[in-house]
Structure formats: C-alpha cells, structure tokens
Motif scaffolding. Structure first.
Motif, PDB file in Angstrom:
ATOM      1  N   ILE A 230       0.861  -1.187   0.000  1.00 15.89           N
ATOM      2  CA  ILE A 230       0.000   0.000   0.000  1.00 15.89           C
ATOM      3  C   ILE A 230       0.896   1.234   0.000  1.00 15.89           C
ATOM      4  O   ILE A 230       1.388   1.675   1.041  1.00 15.89           O
ATOM      5  CB  ILE A 230      -0.945   0.001   1.215  1.00 15.89           C
ATOM      6  CG1 ILE A 230      -1.622  -1.368   1.387  1.00 15.89           C
ATOM      7  CG2 ILE A 230      -1.986   1.115   1.042  1.00 15.89           C
ATOM      8  CD1 ILE A 230      -2.424  -1.828   0.203  1.00 15.89           C
ATOM      9  N   PHE A 231       1.121   1.798  -1.172  1.00 12.12           N
ATOM     10  CA  PHE A 231       1.898   3.031  -1.295  1.00 12.12           C
ATOM     11  C   PHE A 231       1.012   4.232  -0.989  1.00 12.12           C
ATOM     12  O   PHE A 231      -0.224   4.122  -0.933  1.00 12.12           O
ATOM     13  CB  PHE A 231       2.483   3.147  -2.700  1.00 12.12           C
ATOM     14  CG  PHE A 231       3.518   2.105  -3.020  1.00 12.12           C
ATOM     15  CD1 PHE A 231       4.801   2.217  -2.511  1.00 12.12           C
ATOM     16  CD2 PHE A 231       3.212   1.012  -3.825  1.00 12.12           C
ATOM     17  CE1 PHE A 231       5.772   1.253  -2.795  1.00 12.12           C
ATOM     18  CE2 PHE A 231       4.175   0.056  -4.123  1.00 12.12           C
ATOM     19  CZ  PHE A 231       5.454   0.178  -3.600  1.00 12.12           C
ATOM     20  N   GLU A 232       1.645   5.381  -0.804  1.00  9.06           N
ATOM     21  CA  GLU A 232       0.884   6.611  -0.533  1.00  9.06           C
ATOM     22  C   GLU A 232       1.510   7.756  -1.302  1.00  9.06           C
ATOM     23  O   GLU A 232       2.728   7.920  -1.334  1.00  9.06           O
ATOM     24  CB  GLU A 232       0.877   6.915   0.967  1.00  9.06           C
ATOM     25  CG  GLU A 232      -0.044   8.069   1.329  1.00  9.06           C
ATOM     26  CD  GLU A 232      -0.271   8.204   2.817  1.00  9.06           C
ATOM     27  OE1 GLU A 232      -0.408   9.351   3.286  1.00  9.06           O
ATOM     28  OE2 GLU A 232      -0.329   7.155   3.499  1.00  9.06           O
ATOM     29  N   LYS A 233       0.654   8.541  -1.943  1.00  4.60           N
ATOM     30  CA  LYS A 233       1.125   9.687  -2.723  1.00  4.60           C
ATOM     31  C   LYS A 233       0.147  10.837  -2.527  1.00  4.60           C
ATOM     32  O   LYS A 233      -1.054  10.697  -2.771  1.00  4.60           O
ATOM     33  CB  LYS A 233       1.214   9.299  -4.214  1.00  4.60           C
ATOM     34  CG  LYS A 233       1.820  10.375  -5.103  1.00  4.60           C
ATOM     35  CD  LYS A 233       3.333  10.448  -4.929  1.00  4.60           C
ATOM     36  CE  LYS A 233       3.987  11.403  -5.929  1.00  4.60           C
ATOM     37  NZ  LYS A 233       4.027  10.861  -7.306  1.00  4.60           N
ATOM     38  N   ASN A 234       0.659  11.957  -2.052  1.00  9.98           N
ATOM     39  CA  ASN A 234      -0.158  13.156  -1.821  1.00  9.98           C
ATOM     40  C   ASN A 234      -1.376  12.862  -0.949  1.00  9.98           C
ATOM     41  O   ASN A 234      -2.485  13.343  -1.205  1.00  9.98           O
ATOM     42  CB  ASN A 234      -0.607  13.754  -3.161  1.00  9.98           C
ATOM     43  CG  ASN A 234       0.566  14.181  -4.026  1.00  9.98           C
ATOM     44  OD1 ASN A 234       1.582  14.637  -3.525  1.00  9.98           O
ATOM     45  ND2 ASN A 234       0.419  14.017  -5.340  1.00  9.98           N
ATOM     46  N   GLY A 235      -1.150  12.040   0.083  1.00 10.58           N
ATOM     47  CA  GLY A 235      -2.224  11.737   1.028  1.00 10.58           C
ATOM     48  C   GLY A 235      -3.192  10.676   0.565  1.00 10.58           C
ATOM     49  O   GLY A 235      -4.150  10.365   1.271  1.00 10.58           O
ATOM     50  N   THR A 236      -2.979  10.088  -0.620  1.00 11.25           N
ATOM     51  CA  THR A 236      -3.874   9.062  -1.157  1.00 11.25           C
ATOM     52  C   THR A 236      -3.183   7.707  -1.125  1.00 11.25           C
ATOM     53  O   THR A 236      -2.044   7.575  -1.588  1.00 11.25           O
ATOM     54  CB  THR A 236      -4.271   9.390  -2.602  1.00 11.25           C
ATOM     55  OG1 THR A 236      -4.947  10.643  -2.630  1.00 11.25           O
ATOM     56  CG2 THR A 236      -5.189   8.309  -3.166  1.00 11.25           C
ATOM     57  N   GLN A 237      -3.874   6.707  -0.567  1.00 11.77           N
ATOM     58  CA  GLN A 237      -3.337   5.358  -0.562  1.00 11.77           C
ATOM     59  C   GLN A 237      -3.542   4.696  -1.922  1.00 11.77           C
ATOM     60  O   GLN A 237      -4.641   4.762  -2.488  1.00 11.77           O
ATOM     61  CB  GLN A 237      -3.998   4.517   0.527  1.00 11.77           C
ATOM     62  CG  GLN A 237      -3.598   4.928   1.934  1.00 11.77           C
ATOM     63  CD  GLN A 237      -4.078   3.953   2.974  1.00 11.77           C
ATOM     64  OE1 GLN A 237      -5.044   3.207   2.764  1.00 11.77           O
ATOM     65  NE2 GLN A 237      -3.417   3.934   4.127  1.00 11.77           N
ATOM     66  N   ILE A 238      -2.483   4.075  -2.446  1.00 11.56           N
ATOM     67  CA  ILE A 238      -2.542   3.423  -3.755  1.00 11.56           C
ATOM     68  C   ILE A 238      -2.036   1.997  -3.595  1.00 11.56           C
ATOM     69  O   ILE A 238      -0.821   1.767  -3.493  1.00 11.56           O
ATOM     70  CB  ILE A 238      -1.689   4.178  -4.794  1.00 11.56           C
ATOM     71  CG1 ILE A 238      -2.139   5.636  -4.895  1.00 11.56           C
ATOM     72  CG2 ILE A 238      -1.779   3.489  -6.154  1.00 11.56           C
ATOM     73  CD1 ILE A 238      -1.286   6.480  -5.822  1.00 11.56           C
ATOM     74  N   PRO A 239      -2.946   1.011  -3.532  1.00 10.23           N
ATOM     75  CA  PRO A 239      -2.492  -0.390  -3.434  1.00 10.23           C
ATOM     76  C   PRO A 239      -1.938  -0.875  -4.760  1.00 10.23           C
ATOM     77  O   PRO A 239      -2.524  -0.643  -5.822  1.00 10.23           O
ATOM     78  CB  PRO A 239      -3.774  -1.146  -3.054  1.00 10.23           C
ATOM     79  CG  PRO A 239      -4.889  -0.285  -3.534  1.00 10.23           C
ATOM     80  CD  PRO A 239      -4.401   1.125  -3.527  1.00 10.23           C
ATOM     81  N   VAL A 240      -0.781  -1.554  -4.713  1.00 12.91           N
ATOM     82  CA  VAL A 240      -0.150  -2.089  -5.921  1.00 12.91           C
ATOM     83  C   VAL A 240       0.095  -3.582  -5.711  1.00 12.91           C
ATOM     84  O   VAL A 240       0.700  -3.985  -4.710  1.00 12.91           O
ATOM     85  CB  VAL A 240       1.169  -1.369  -6.241  1.00 12.91           C
ATOM     86  CG1 VAL A 240       1.807  -1.968  -7.489  1.00 12.91           C
ATOM     87  CG2 VAL A 240       0.920   0.123  -6.441  1.00 12.91           C
ATOM     88  N   SER A 241      -0.354  -4.385  -6.644  1.00 11.34           N
ATOM     89  CA  SER A 241      -0.256  -5.833  -6.531  1.00 11.34           C
ATOM     90  C   SER A 241       1.160  -6.317  -6.792  1.00 11.34           C
ATOM     91  O   SER A 241       1.865  -5.797  -7.665  1.00 11.34           O
ATOM     92  CB  SER A 241      -1.215  -6.496  -7.522  1.00 11.34           C
ATOM     93  OG  SER A 241      -1.020  -7.896  -7.559  1.00 11.34           O
TER      94      SER A 241
END
Length: 295
Positions: A183-194
């Motif tokens: 679960i990465f995070e960019k500009n306060g948004t969580q972005i899950p990457v498989s």
C-alpha cells in the motif's frame, strides 16, 4: 334491461374477487431467512453476494445483495427453507447469468435445527495457523548489487542455511487465489499495488509488470522499477520501507484487479532495513463468520 345489467356487473365483480383470492391462495407461503454475518463489506465493480440454501442436494438461491448490515432478512419459499440442510454465501461476478453459485463460495454451514453457523473454513481455507515473512530486495535489477533493494519485496525467508518460502499458507479452494499487495501513498492518497496473484508459495506468481529483466527468485514478489500504475512513478515512489504489506484472498476470476478483496489473512509493515533483514506479517483474523436463521 336494467336488472340484467346489474346482474352482469355483479357477476363480473364477484368473478374478479374470486380470481384475486385464488391468485393469493396460489402463491406459495414464505418464511424468513435471516443472515447475520460479521465482516462482510460492500462489493465493487458490480459484483454481488448471493445466498443459497441446499435442498435435497441442490442449491436454491435466496437472493442477491451488495449493501450489507448486521442482520439481513430474505423471504424464502417456506417448504424449501424447512427442508434446507446447508447455507452457502457466494460472490457472484458482474452481469451474472449463471443460475447456480459461482466457484467463489465465501462462507457456508450446515443447519442444526433452525440455525447454521457459517465460516470460511469449509469453503475457502482454515486461516488459524498461517504466518508470513518477506525481504526487501530487487533481484531483477542490477544483479549482485544492493544499492536499491528498498524498491522490491519478495515473500521468501533467507535467514536459514538455504532460502525457503516466506509464506505459510493453506491451499485455497477452487475459485480463489492469494495476492500480495504493497500500500503506497502519494499526496495523502493510498494506492495499493499488486505483487501478483499466486496459489503456490514456493513458485513464481502470475505476473511481474513492474520488475526488471533480471532473474527473479522462485517465490511470489515484485520489484517496483518500471511501468508504474496511475498516480505513481517507479522507481521513485516504489520505496517499500514503512509501507503496509498485505496478503489478500481474491475471487478467481477477479472482478476488481485494482484493489485488494476485503479478506486479508496477513498484514504487516515493512521495516527500514533491506535484505537479508527478514520482516514478518501477522494474521489479521478478519475472515467473516456468523449465523443464518430459519424463522
């Protein structure tokens, strides 16, 4: 003439009443089926849950739903419900036209009297004794060096005499696959990457879209070096240190490949030291369970 019209009108009204009553009488009686399952979440991308009662060996639908609550009531044919020996809850794909349950059965349980205790154990796997380990490394880039190992994650354990699988997981029933996530995070948004779907903890997973061209170990994992998903730039944003690492259980085929399914039996946080430092991920105990009532 007036008397005849009155008689005809009376006969018409009486016939309508009889037809209406007869229609009501012909409708089969229903009883309530109450579903009380903890841990369900609303499904995405048009998928639905569908309940099933097993009557004389055949699954009969009790209805589809998506929004979930602590107690959900469905009107079911009373005779069928009385004969039901088992309840199954399945996950059905978008635009489902199959009259039977999908292979992705989520929970089930047999009726003992009017109550069925339901869990994932008999239809997916028993997650009571699982565990996990992983290392941060980038074996598919710059072989033999470790200057950028924070941009990869591999579910292996190199701490012994020889490297072994890092995941201790139960085999899954047909209709499900494991999947690793960071679960990465960019500009306060969580972005899950498989990191890829898999069934065998001691072999490659099903894809490596972000890795380099070097040889990968025979374990599930991913290097976050190339072709980043929308919202991220690799390798800059692919630093795994301090990120949440998850193993989920996904319906197969998967109707939503961008986010983890809510069933996540293992979760943990990556440390700050790369390989050979070993990180652990722990059981979450978030598998749904509950009961189903005939009322």
């Amino acid at each position: 003439m007036m008397i005849r019209k009155s008689l005809l009108l009376s006969a018409f009204i009486l016939g309508a009443i009889i037809t209406s009553c007869s229609g009501d009488d012909d409708a089969p009686p229903t009883s309530n089926l109450t579903i009380e399952i903890v841990g369900l979440e609303a499904l995405t991308n048009g998928a639905n849950y569908e309940g099933w009662i097993v009557v004389e060996g055949e699954p009969l639908s009790t209805g589809k739903f998506n929004e979930v609550s602590n107690s959900m009531v469905f009107a079911v044919n009373a005779d069928n419900l009385e004969k039901a020996t088992e309840f199954i809850l399945s996950v059905e794909p978008p635009n489902d036209a199959d009259p039977g349950p999908s292979k992705s059965k989520l929970v089930s349980g047999s009726f003992n009297g009017n109550v069925a205790q339901v869990s994932v154990n008999s239809v997916i796997a028993d997650f009571s004794s699982i565990s996990g380990k992983f290392v941060m490394a980038t074996p598919t880039d710059n072989p033999g060096t470790s200057d950028n190992d924070e941009f990869g994650i591999w579910f292996e354990d190199p701490s012994g005499i020889q490297t072994v699988p890092g995941l201790n997981l139960e085999p899954l029933a047909d209709g499900w696959k494991y999947e690793g996530w960071v679960i990465f995070e960019k500009n306060g948004t969580q972005i899950p990457v498989s990191t890829g779907t898999f069934s065998d903890v001691g072999n490659f997973d099903d894809a490596s879209p972000y890795s380099g061209n070097g040889s990968a170990p025979n374990y599930p994992g991913e290097d976050f070096l190339n072709s980043a998903p929308q919202g991220l730039t690799f390798p800059t944003d692919g630093d795994v240190r301090g990120k949440t690492v998850v193993i989920s259980v996904e319906p197969s085929p998967d109707y939503d490949q961008s986010t983890p399914f809510f069933l996540k039996p293992l979760s943990g946080t990556a440390g700050q030291v790369t390989a050979p430092q070993v990180n652990s991920i722990a059981p979450t105990n978030n598998a749904p369970f509950g009961r189903v009532l005939k009322e």
